[in-house]
Design an enzyme around this catalytic site. Structure first.
Site, PDB file in Angstrom:
ATOM      1  N   TYR A 303       0.824  -1.202   0.000  1.00  0.00           N
ATOM      2  CA  TYR A 303       0.000   0.000   0.000  1.00  0.00           C
ATOM      3  C   TYR A 303       0.863   1.258   0.000  1.00  0.00           C
ATOM      4  O   TYR A 303       1.892   1.305   0.658  1.00  0.00           O
ATOM      5  CB  TYR A 303      -0.904   0.019   1.235  1.00  0.00           C
ATOM      6  N   GLU A 376     -18.254  -0.464  22.870  1.00  0.00           N
ATOM      7  CA  GLU A 376     -19.277  -0.205  21.851  1.00  0.00           C
ATOM      8  C   GLU A 376     -19.833   1.211  21.931  1.00  0.00           C
ATOM      9  O   GLU A 376     -20.544   1.641  21.021  1.00  0.00           O
ATOM     10  CB  GLU A 376     -20.388  -1.248  21.898  1.00  0.00           C
TER      11      GLU A 376
END
Ligand code: NI
Length: 398
Positions: A303, A376
């Site tokens: 990348y 979360e």
């Protein structure tokens, strides 16, 4: 134009139950790079349920959705990666992975739920004042060479209508929950890899003078490569050259014919990347030649560096300061030497890649570890971040 502060957070909170459910379902069934078929099916089902037009493909598990395709104004893409890792999960989450050897240990389940959260918030609380929003669900981020961004671009991810800006984010356990990190310029490195096969002449270890000793040549290459970092590249421009594997020989008193080395090279700028590859090849050849040994060099580019556009990043930071509070929008002090194929979009379209804080005191766990369990509560921050970032880019450019 004045805008309502804190507009995205309540809109996203209203769809939090759906985001949690998507995240849990995705987390439970992680799939490895290029095999994200069930993941794709879950994304498609969610977009269908929300009534969002999307494209999927028979040969590739990416998904491309668009909200408000017929509206005017700049098109902003928000991107989530989809793949898990070959790690066996060791958390005690009730929704932990069902499959040994497969885990969402890099938080890509959170990234997907955040993009779906923006979509759900826009369908439930429509924003006709905004331009088109492109949703990019991209497989194979962890694959490392071809990755998933290039195939997604080839499948039209940045076209129809043409994308003007792109935004993405990655969970970051080093950043406290509730904070979002930004950086202008290079945020993450280019990651290239190499394999060298040094050929000398094997023989009895008691007679090393009879030919180039591949072990000695390989050792000199390992240390010599460090001078590429310290004596070729500007010291303020970070570079990593690491040899991660070295193999040769079978026993103590036999010199092997061949020694094989493998490693990685990390750089932050395209020019440095070229410079380091040239110096690397020159150095390896010179050391081998000095010994009369032969060497095969395989140097493969992965990348490119992830370079955040200055104008887009500043617009996003201003938008996020209004949305999240300026104290929660923090500059990332140093680039990270990890790589990310979000860089492929940034090569084509201006935009920015953000870090989403998931760090909680007393719960240290690093990305890619078997115990990684991002809090979360980051779902609301992450979705609000993507929404506010997209809005900032659209407003700043009308
Ligand atoms: Ni990741």
């Amino acid at each position: 134009m004045a805008r309502v502060p804190d507009a995205w957070t309540p809109a996203v909170r209203r769809v939090l139950p759906a985001m949690r459910a998507w995240r849990m379902a995705l987390h439970q069934e992680p799939e490895l790079s290029t095999h994200e078929d069930r993941t794709r099916d879950k994304i498609v089902a969610a977009l269908d349920e929300l009534g969002i037009p999307h494209r999927e493909f028979s040969d590739f598990p990416g998904v491309i959705g668009t909200i408000g395709a017929d509206r005017s104004g700049p098109v902003v893409a928000i991107r989530a990666d989809m793949d898990g890792l070959p790690v066996t999960e060791e958390t005690d989450l009730p929704f932990r992975s069902k499959f040994p050897g497969r885990m969402h240990a890099c938080g890509h389940d959170v990234h997907m739920a955040c993009v779906l959260g923006v979509a759900a918030a826009l369908m439930r609380s429509p924003r006709p004042d905004l331009g088109p929003i492109r949703l990019l669900f991209q497989p194979a981020e962890e694959e490392g060479t071809r990755g998933g961004a290039l195939p997604l671009i080839e499948h039209g991810g940045l076209e129809g209508p043409k994308v003007d800006y792109v935004v993405g984010q990655h969970v970051d356990p080093s950043l406290p929950l509730g904070k979002v990190g930004w950086r202008v310029g290079p945020l993450m490195a280019a990651a290239d890899k190499f394999r060298l096969v040094v050929r000398g002449r094997g023989g009895h270890a008691a007679s090393p003078h009879q030919g180039p000793d591949a072990v000695v040549v390989a050792s000199e290459i390992v240390t010599g490569l460090q001078t590429v970092v310290s004596r070729v590249v500007n010291p303020v421009d970070p570079v990593v050259v690491s040899v991660g594997s070295i193999h040769g020989g079978t026993r103590n008193n036999i010199l092997p014919d061949e020694v094989e080395l493998e490693g990685t090279v990390r750089t932050l700028h395209a020019e440095t990347r070229d410079q380091v590859e040239r110096a690397f090849r020159r150095k390896v050849r010179a050391i081998a030649a000095g010994w009369g040994a032969r060497v095969r060099i395989e140097y493969e580019r992965g990348y490119p560096p992830t370079i955040n556009d200055a104008g887009a990043t500043r617009a996003v930071v201003d938008g996020l300061a209004i949305e999240l509070g300026r104290e929660n929008v923090v500059e990332v002090a140093h680039p990270l030497m990890g790589a990310e194929d979000f860089s492929r979009y940034l090569e084509r379209v201006p935009g920015t890649f953000l870090r989403l804080g998931v760090g909680v005191p007393g719960r240290p766990a690093s990305l890619h570890s078997a115990t990684f369990a991002p809090d979360e509560r980051a779902l609301v921050v992450g979705a609000a971040t993507l929404g506010a970032a997209a809005e900032a880019l659209q407003r700043g450019n009308r």
